[in-house]
Motif scaffolding. Structure first.
Motif, PDB file in Angstrom:
ATOM      1  N   LEU A 190      -2.277 -13.595  -5.481  1.00 22.53           N
ATOM      2  CA  LEU A 190      -1.874 -12.196  -5.372  1.00 22.53           C
ATOM      3  C   LEU A 190      -2.268 -11.690  -3.999  1.00 22.53           C
ATOM      4  O   LEU A 190      -3.342 -12.029  -3.493  1.00 22.53           O
ATOM      5  CB  LEU A 190      -2.588 -11.382  -6.462  1.00 22.53           C
ATOM      6  CG  LEU A 190      -2.319  -9.882  -6.491  1.00 22.53           C
ATOM      7  CD1 LEU A 190      -2.259  -9.391  -7.935  1.00 22.53           C
ATOM      8  CD2 LEU A 190      -3.391  -9.115  -5.734  1.00 22.53           C
ATOM      9  N   GLY A 191      -1.387 -10.884  -3.393  1.00 21.60           N
ATOM     10  CA  GLY A 191      -1.676 -10.255  -2.112  1.00 21.60           C
ATOM     11  C   GLY A 191      -1.692  -8.748  -2.253  1.00 21.60           C
ATOM     12  O   GLY A 191      -0.801  -8.173  -2.869  1.00 21.60           O
ATOM     13  N   ALA A 192      -2.725  -8.110  -1.691  1.00 17.35           N
ATOM     14  CA  ALA A 192      -2.857  -6.648  -1.729  1.00 17.35           C
ATOM     15  C   ALA A 192      -3.174  -6.156  -0.323  1.00 17.35           C
ATOM     16  O   ALA A 192      -4.092  -6.671   0.316  1.00 17.35           O
ATOM     17  CB  ALA A 192      -3.963  -6.236  -2.692  1.00 17.35           C
ATOM     18  N   ILE A 193      -2.413  -5.178   0.128  1.00 18.08           N
ATOM     19  CA  ILE A 193      -2.643  -4.643   1.478  1.00 18.08           C
ATOM     20  C   ILE A 193      -2.901  -3.139   1.415  1.00 18.08           C
ATOM     21  O   ILE A 193      -2.329  -2.436   0.572  1.00 18.08           O
ATOM     22  CB  ILE A 193      -1.452  -4.984   2.425  1.00 18.08           C
ATOM     23  CG1 ILE A 193      -1.768  -4.579   3.869  1.00 18.08           C
ATOM     24  CG2 ILE A 193      -0.144  -4.417   1.923  1.00 18.08           C
ATOM     25  CD1 ILE A 193      -0.823  -5.171   4.913  1.00 18.08           C
ATOM     26  N   CYS A 194      -3.802  -2.687   2.267  1.00 12.16           N
ATOM     27  CA  CYS A 194      -4.092  -1.271   2.448  1.00 12.16           C
ATOM     28  C   CYS A 194      -4.693  -0.654   1.176  1.00 12.16           C
ATOM     29  O   CYS A 194      -5.718  -1.106   0.689  1.00 12.16           O
ATOM     30  CB  CYS A 194      -2.819  -0.546   2.904  1.00 12.16           C
ATOM     31  SG  CYS A 194      -3.084   1.002   3.765  1.00 12.16           S
ATOM     32  N   HIS A 195      -4.047   0.356   0.598  1.00 15.07           N
ATOM     33  CA  HIS A 195      -4.549   1.022  -0.601  1.00 15.07           C
ATOM     34  C   HIS A 195      -4.221   0.265  -1.892  1.00 15.07           C
ATOM     35  O   HIS A 195      -4.658   0.658  -2.968  1.00 15.07           O
ATOM     36  CB  HIS A 195      -3.977   2.446  -0.696  1.00 15.07           C
ATOM     37  CG  HIS A 195      -4.603   3.406   0.255  1.00 15.07           C
ATOM     38  ND1 HIS A 195      -4.232   3.480   1.583  1.00 15.07           N
ATOM     39  CD2 HIS A 195      -5.590   4.311   0.086  1.00 15.07           C
ATOM     40  CE1 HIS A 195      -4.958   4.410   2.179  1.00 15.07           C
ATOM     41  NE2 HIS A 195      -5.792   4.929   1.304  1.00 15.07           N
ATOM     42  N   ALA A 196      -3.436  -0.802  -1.811  1.00 16.27           N
ATOM     43  CA  ALA A 196      -2.999  -1.528  -3.011  1.00 16.27           C
ATOM     44  C   ALA A 196      -4.162  -2.087  -3.817  1.00 16.27           C
ATOM     45  O   ALA A 196      -4.045  -2.277  -5.026  1.00 16.27           O
ATOM     46  CB  ALA A 196      -2.052  -2.658  -2.623  1.00 16.27           C
ATOM     47  N   ALA A 197      -5.288  -2.339  -3.169  1.00 17.97           N
ATOM     48  CA  ALA A 197      -6.438  -2.931  -3.877  1.00 17.97           C
ATOM     49  C   ALA A 197      -6.976  -2.027  -4.982  1.00 17.97           C
ATOM     50  O   ALA A 197      -7.714  -2.492  -5.850  1.00 17.97           O
ATOM     51  CB  ALA A 197      -7.547  -3.277  -2.881  1.00 17.97           C
ATOM     52  N   TRP A 198      -6.599  -0.762  -4.972  1.00 18.20           N
ATOM     53  CA  TRP A 198      -7.055   0.155  -6.028  1.00 18.20           C
ATOM     54  C   TRP A 198      -6.754  -0.391  -7.420  1.00 18.20           C
ATOM     55  O   TRP A 198      -7.577  -0.291  -8.318  1.00 18.20           O
ATOM     56  CB  TRP A 198      -6.372   1.511  -5.885  1.00 18.20           C
ATOM     57  CG  TRP A 198      -7.209   2.579  -5.261  1.00 18.20           C
ATOM     58  CD1 TRP A 198      -8.569   2.615  -5.158  1.00 18.20           C
ATOM     59  CD2 TRP A 198      -6.729   3.783  -4.675  1.00 18.20           C
ATOM     60  NE1 TRP A 198      -8.953   3.761  -4.526  1.00 18.20           N
ATOM     61  CE2 TRP A 198      -7.851   4.511  -4.219  1.00 18.20           C
ATOM     62  CE3 TRP A 198      -5.469   4.314  -4.496  1.00 18.20           C
ATOM     63  CZ2 TRP A 198      -7.748   5.738  -3.601  1.00 18.20           C
ATOM     64  CZ3 TRP A 198      -5.350   5.549  -3.878  1.00 18.20           C
ATOM     65  CH2 TRP A 198      -6.484   6.251  -3.431  1.00 18.20           C
ATOM     66  N   ILE A 199      -5.559  -0.944  -7.626  1.00 16.65           N
ATOM     67  CA  ILE A 199      -5.194  -1.433  -8.956  1.00 16.65           C
ATOM     68  C   ILE A 199      -6.116  -2.572  -9.396  1.00 16.65           C
ATOM     69  O   ILE A 199      -6.358  -2.755 -10.588  1.00 16.65           O
ATOM     70  CB  ILE A 199      -3.705  -1.854  -9.032  1.00 16.65           C
ATOM     71  CG1 ILE A 199      -3.274  -2.018 -10.499  1.00 16.65           C
ATOM     72  CG2 ILE A 199      -3.454  -3.121  -8.226  1.00 16.65           C
ATOM     73  CD1 ILE A 199      -1.782  -2.209 -10.688  1.00 16.65           C
TER      74      ILE A 199
ATOM     75  N   GLY B 210       0.805  -1.216   0.000  1.00 18.74           N
ATOM     76  CA  GLY B 210       0.000   0.000   0.000  1.00 18.74           C
ATOM     77  C   GLY B 210       0.837   1.264   0.000  1.00 18.74           C
ATOM     78  O   GLY B 210       1.982   1.283  -0.437  1.00 18.74           O
ATOM     79  N   GLY B 211       0.247   2.293   0.556  1.00 18.55           N
ATOM     80  CA  GLY B 211       0.795   3.645   0.465  1.00 18.55           C
ATOM     81  C   GLY B 211      -0.054   4.371  -0.547  1.00 18.55           C
ATOM     82  O   GLY B 211      -0.119   3.949  -1.706  1.00 18.55           O
ATOM     83  N   THR B 212      -0.734   5.423  -0.144  1.00 18.64           N
ATOM     84  CA  THR B 212      -1.694   6.099  -1.009  1.00 18.64           C
ATOM     85  C   THR B 212      -1.066   6.556  -2.323  1.00 18.64           C
ATOM     86  O   THR B 212      -1.601   6.287  -3.398  1.00 18.64           O
ATOM     87  CB  THR B 212      -2.314   7.318  -0.282  1.00 18.64           C
ATOM     88  OG1 THR B 212      -2.722   6.906   1.015  1.00 18.64           O
ATOM     89  CG2 THR B 212      -3.507   7.848  -1.033  1.00 18.64           C
ATOM     90  N   GLY B 213       0.088   7.232  -2.253  1.00 19.71           N
ATOM     91  CA  GLY B 213       0.740   7.737  -3.466  1.00 19.71           C
ATOM     92  C   GLY B 213       1.179   6.610  -4.380  1.00 19.71           C
ATOM     93  O   GLY B 213       0.961   6.647  -5.593  1.00 19.71           O
TER      94      GLY B 213
END
Length: 173
Positions: free
Chosen positions: A103-112, A75-78
Protein backbone atom coordinates in the motif's frame (compact mmCIF):
# COMPACT_ATOMS: atom_id res chain seq x y z
CA UNK A 1 10.67 -1.63 -17.19
CA UNK A 2 8.35 -2.83 -14.42
CA UNK A 3 5.57 -5.17 -15.56
CA UNK A 4 2.34 -4.94 -13.58
CA UNK A 5 0.14 -6.44 -16.33
CA UNK A 6 -1.14 -9.17 -13.98
CA UNK A 7 -1.92 -6.74 -11.11
CA UNK A 8 -5.05 -4.89 -10.07
CA UNK A 9 -4.41 -1.71 -8.10
CA UNK A 10 -7.07 0.24 -6.19
CA UNK A 11 -6.88 4.01 -5.79
CA UNK A 12 -9.09 4.99 -2.85
CA UNK A 13 -10.16 8.65 -2.87
CA UNK A 14 -13.07 11.07 -2.82
CA UNK A 15 -13.66 14.74 -3.61
CA UNK A 16 -10.89 17.12 -2.57
CA UNK A 17 -7.95 14.84 -3.39
CA UNK A 18 -4.59 16.44 -4.19
CA UNK A 19 -4.76 16.22 -8.00
CA UNK A 20 -1.16 15.20 -8.75
CA UNK A 21 -1.07 12.73 -5.84
CA UNK A 22 -3.86 10.75 -7.52
CA UNK A 23 -3.08 11.23 -11.21
CA UNK A 24 0.70 10.74 -11.12
CA UNK A 25 0.78 7.35 -9.29
CA UNK A 26 -2.30 6.19 -11.25
CA UNK A 27 -0.51 6.95 -14.55
CA UNK A 28 2.70 5.28 -13.34
CA UNK A 29 1.01 1.96 -12.52
CA UNK A 30 -1.16 2.10 -15.67
CA UNK A 31 1.94 2.64 -17.83
CA UNK A 32 3.45 -0.44 -16.15
CA UNK A 33 0.38 -2.41 -17.31
CA UNK A 34 -1.71 -2.59 -14.13
CA UNK A 35 -5.49 -2.58 -14.13
CA UNK A 36 -6.52 0.39 -11.98
CA UNK A 37 -9.82 0.63 -10.11
CA UNK A 38 -10.77 4.00 -8.61
CA UNK A 39 -12.71 3.32 -5.41
CA UNK A 40 -14.69 6.06 -3.68
CA UNK A 41 -17.42 6.80 -1.19
CA UNK A 42 -19.72 7.47 -4.18
CA UNK A 43 -19.97 6.12 -7.72
CA UNK A 44 -20.19 9.44 -9.57
CA UNK A 45 -16.95 11.12 -10.73
CA UNK A 46 -14.78 12.68 -8.02
CA UNK A 47 -13.04 16.04 -8.29
CA UNK A 48 -9.62 17.08 -7.03
CA UNK A 49 -9.00 20.35 -5.25
CA UNK A 50 -7.56 21.77 -8.47
CA UNK A 51 -10.45 20.60 -10.66
CA UNK A 52 -9.25 17.24 -12.04
CA UNK A 53 -12.26 14.96 -12.54
CA UNK A 54 -11.77 11.20 -12.24
CA UNK A 55 -14.31 8.46 -12.99
CA UNK A 56 -15.07 6.02 -10.19
CA UNK A 57 -15.17 2.25 -10.85
CA UNK A 58 -16.48 0.99 -7.49
CA UNK A 59 -17.92 2.29 -4.27
CA UNK A 60 -16.01 1.49 -1.09
CA UNK A 61 -18.94 -0.76 -0.08
CA UNK A 62 -18.64 -2.75 -3.34
CA UNK A 63 -14.85 -2.89 -3.10
CA UNK A 64 -14.82 -4.10 0.50
CA UNK A 65 -15.23 -7.71 -0.61
CA UNK A 66 -12.67 -7.56 -3.43
CA UNK A 67 -8.99 -8.41 -3.44
CA UNK A 68 -6.47 -5.93 -4.81
CA UNK A 69 -2.77 -6.52 -5.41
CA UNK A 70 -2.00 -3.00 -4.19
CA UNK A 71 -3.67 0.15 -2.91
CA UNK A 72 -2.75 3.79 -3.53
CA UNK A 73 -4.00 6.45 -1.13
CA UNK A 74 -3.62 10.01 -2.47
CA UNK A 75 -3.55 12.98 -0.13
CA UNK A 76 -5.53 16.17 0.03
CA UNK A 77 -6.75 17.21 3.47
CA UNK A 78 -10.48 17.06 2.66
CA UNK A 79 -10.16 13.77 0.79
CA UNK A 80 -8.12 12.12 3.55
CA UNK A 81 -10.45 13.35 6.30
CA UNK A 82 -13.59 12.09 4.50
CA UNK A 83 -12.12 8.71 3.47
CA UNK A 84 -11.08 7.91 7.05
CA UNK A 85 -14.69 8.39 8.13
CA UNK A 86 -15.91 5.74 5.65
CA UNK A 87 -16.17 2.39 7.46
CA UNK A 88 -15.87 0.42 4.21
CA UNK A 89 -12.67 2.21 3.17
CA UNK A 90 -11.16 1.71 6.62
CA UNK A 91 -12.10 -1.99 6.60
CA UNK A 92 -10.63 -2.46 3.11
CA UNK A 93 -7.34 -0.83 4.14
CA UNK A 94 -7.19 -2.81 7.40
CA UNK A 95 -7.82 -6.12 5.60
CA UNK A 96 -5.32 -5.30 2.83
CA UNK A 97 -2.47 -4.29 5.15
CA UNK A 98 -3.32 -7.15 7.52
CA UNK A 99 -2.86 -9.59 4.61
CA UNK A 100 0.64 -8.18 4.06
CA UNK A 101 -0.22 -6.62 0.72
CA UNK A 102 1.52 -3.44 -0.50
CA UNK A 103 0.00 0.00 0.00
CA UNK A 104 1.19 3.52 -0.80
CA UNK A 105 0.08 6.61 1.14
CA UNK A 106 1.19 10.15 0.37
CA UNK A 107 0.74 13.41 2.26
CA UNK A 108 -2.44 13.39 4.42
CA UNK A 109 -3.50 9.91 3.18
CA UNK A 110 -1.79 8.24 6.15
CA UNK A 111 -4.68 9.39 8.35
CA UNK A 112 -6.77 6.37 7.30
CA UNK A 113 -3.97 4.10 8.53
CA UNK A 114 -4.54 5.41 12.06
CA UNK A 115 -8.25 4.53 11.82
CA UNK A 116 -7.43 1.10 10.36
CA UNK A 117 -5.08 0.53 13.34
CA UNK A 118 -2.21 -0.82 11.20
CA UNK A 119 0.67 1.41 12.32
CA UNK A 120 2.01 -0.18 15.50
CA UNK A 121 5.74 -0.75 15.06
CA UNK A 122 5.80 0.70 11.51
CA UNK A 123 8.01 3.53 10.23
CA UNK A 124 6.55 6.04 7.79
CA UNK A 125 6.47 9.63 6.64
CA UNK A 126 3.61 11.97 5.76
CA UNK A 127 2.76 15.61 5.56
CA UNK A 128 4.44 16.97 8.74
CA UNK A 129 1.17 17.95 10.45
CA UNK A 130 0.21 14.27 10.78
CA UNK A 131 3.28 13.19 12.73
CA UNK A 132 1.63 13.40 16.18
CA UNK A 133 -1.40 11.38 15.00
CA UNK A 134 0.84 8.73 13.45
CA UNK A 135 3.06 8.50 16.52
CA UNK A 136 -0.03 8.23 18.74
CA UNK A 137 -1.14 5.30 16.54
CA UNK A 138 2.14 3.51 17.28
CA UNK A 139 4.28 4.50 14.28
CA UNK A 140 7.76 5.94 14.10
CA UNK A 141 7.51 9.11 12.00
CA UNK A 142 10.48 10.28 9.92
CA UNK A 143 10.96 13.26 7.60
CA UNK A 144 12.14 11.56 4.40
CA UNK A 145 11.20 11.72 0.71
CA UNK A 146 9.97 8.12 0.60
CA UNK A 147 9.87 5.40 3.26
CA UNK A 148 9.11 1.71 2.73
CA UNK A 149 8.38 -0.52 5.70
CA UNK A 150 7.29 -4.09 4.91
CA UNK A 151 5.18 -3.07 1.90
CA UNK A 152 3.91 0.21 3.35
CA UNK A 153 5.23 3.05 1.17
CA UNK A 154 4.81 6.65 2.30
CA UNK A 155 5.82 10.11 1.09
CA UNK A 156 5.26 13.70 2.22
CA UNK A 157 4.13 15.99 -0.62
CA UNK A 158 3.74 16.24 -4.42
CA UNK A 159 7.47 17.09 -4.58
CA UNK A 160 8.13 13.46 -3.54
CA UNK A 161 6.04 11.90 -6.34
CA UNK A 162 8.96 10.70 -8.53
CA UNK A 163 10.46 8.72 -5.61
CA UNK A 164 7.00 7.61 -4.39
CA UNK A 165 5.98 6.33 -7.84
CA UNK A 166 9.29 4.50 -8.34
CA UNK A 167 8.95 2.75 -4.96
CA UNK A 168 5.28 1.87 -5.66
CA UNK A 169 6.23 0.19 -8.94
CA UNK A 170 8.94 -1.74 -7.11
CA UNK A 171 6.72 -3.05 -4.31
CA UNK A 172 3.69 -3.69 -6.54
CA UNK A 173 5.85 -5.85 -8.83
Amino acid sequence: MTDLSNKTIAVIATDGFEDSELTSPLEAVKQAGATVKVVSTKTSPIEGKNGTKVDVNLSTAEAATQEFDGIILPGGTGNADHIRMDEHAVALVKQHVGAGKPLGAICHAAWILTDADVLKGRTLTSYPSLQTDLRNAGATWVDEEVVEDAGLVSSRTPDDLPAFNAKLLEIFA
